[in-house]
Design an enzyme around this catalytic site. Structure first.
Site, PDB file in Angstrom:
ATOM      1  N   LYS A 126      40.074  70.853  53.356  1.00 30.91           N
ATOM      2  CA  LYS A 126      40.426  71.773  54.337  1.00 30.91           C
ATOM      3  C   LYS A 126      39.350  72.013  55.274  1.00 30.91           C
ATOM      4  CE  LYS A 126      39.996  76.471  55.112  1.00 30.91           C
ATOM      5  NZ  LYS A 126      38.930  77.412  55.301  1.00 30.91           N
ATOM      6  N   ASP A 144      45.396  74.858  53.937  1.00 31.21           N
ATOM      7  CA  ASP A 144      45.033  75.807  52.851  1.00 31.21           C
ATOM      8  C   ASP A 144      46.100  76.296  52.178  1.00 31.21           C
ATOM      9  OD1 ASP A 144      46.167  77.591  54.436  1.00 31.21           O
ATOM     10  OD2 ASP A 144      44.382  78.343  55.583  1.00 31.21           O
TER      11      ASP A 144
END
Length: 218
Positions: A126, A144
């Site tokens: 991420k 995410d």
DNA sequence: AAAACGGGGGC
DNA sequence: GCCCCAGTTTT
């Protein structure tokens, strides 16, 4: 070829979140487009609210402008500067080690390369993808929990973890959306397509949504 | 009062 | 794959 409706859904959601009356989440405020500040700020932001992250990042960057500045500080000093963020002890250790690695292996610069970024302590997919899209304006897909959850609900992917979602999206998502899908879906996810009890009645794409895995309540 | 929360590391 | 982390907000 499956019809994902990306061109129907994403532009509509982008307009929708822009008109929500809340700022579209970018996760990067003004960091002077400095890759170092963006990288460190992103590590600080993990599982921490935006306002809290901002407070900590502003304090830190008042003192620290470069990796060299950061490694001069003790972990205790770093902890004090970033204190309000969650996991502050671990993050203090991580960002100091990241700074050290940047100096030793990358000439004090942040590499614009996914695999190299992933080698840094505290940097996962991420964070690495966010740095690539935000700091270098390059191609990455930052997945995410919001992007992961909503991609599954909409039936774009059928995955059980964010990494799988990223890999699937890399195959099916048109490149023009790679940079914007994260801010769009994060803002949409916080306000409408929530993890529990999503506000489907207010959702602009409700007719297009198969609602896979949607739970009305606990 | 639990559970979830804008992940990632260590095992 | 499972567990931990740290403090705040939701449910």
């Amino acid at each position: 070829m499956k019809n994902y409706n990306f061109d129907k859904i994403l532009p509509k959601l982008e307009k929708f979140v822009q008109n929500l009356g809340v700022p579209v989440v970018t996760r990067i405020k003004d960091r002077d487009f400095d890759p170092f500040k963006i990288l460190i700020g992103t590590i600080l932001s993990l599982r921490t609210k935006d306002e809290t992250t901002e407070e900590a990042a502003n304090r830190l960057f008042e003192v620290v402008k470069t990796p060299e500045d950061l490694i001069k500080l003790s972990e205790k000093d770093i902890e004090k500067l970033i204190y309000p963020v969650g996991f502050y002890k671990r993050k203090a250790k991580q960002i100091k080690e990241v700074a050290k690695t940047l100096i030793e292996k990358y000439d004090g610069r942040v590499p614009n390369d996914l695999e190299e970024l992933l080698k840094l302590k505290g940097v996962g997919r991420k964070t690495a993808n966010l740095v690539i899209t935000e700091a270098f304006d390059d191609y990455g897909i930052c997945v995410d929990t919001h992007v992961h959850r909503i991609s599954n609900r909409l039936g774009w992917v059928k995955t059980k973890n964010p990494e799988q979602t990223e890999m699937e999206l890399r195959k099916i998502l048109p490149k023009k959306y790679w940079k914007t899908i994260n801010p769009i879906l994060v803002t949409f996810g916080q306000n409408i397509c929530k993890p529990i009890s999503p506000l489907c009645s207010k959702c602009p794409i409700e007719p297009l949504c198969p609602k896979i895995g949607v739970t009305k309540s606990r």
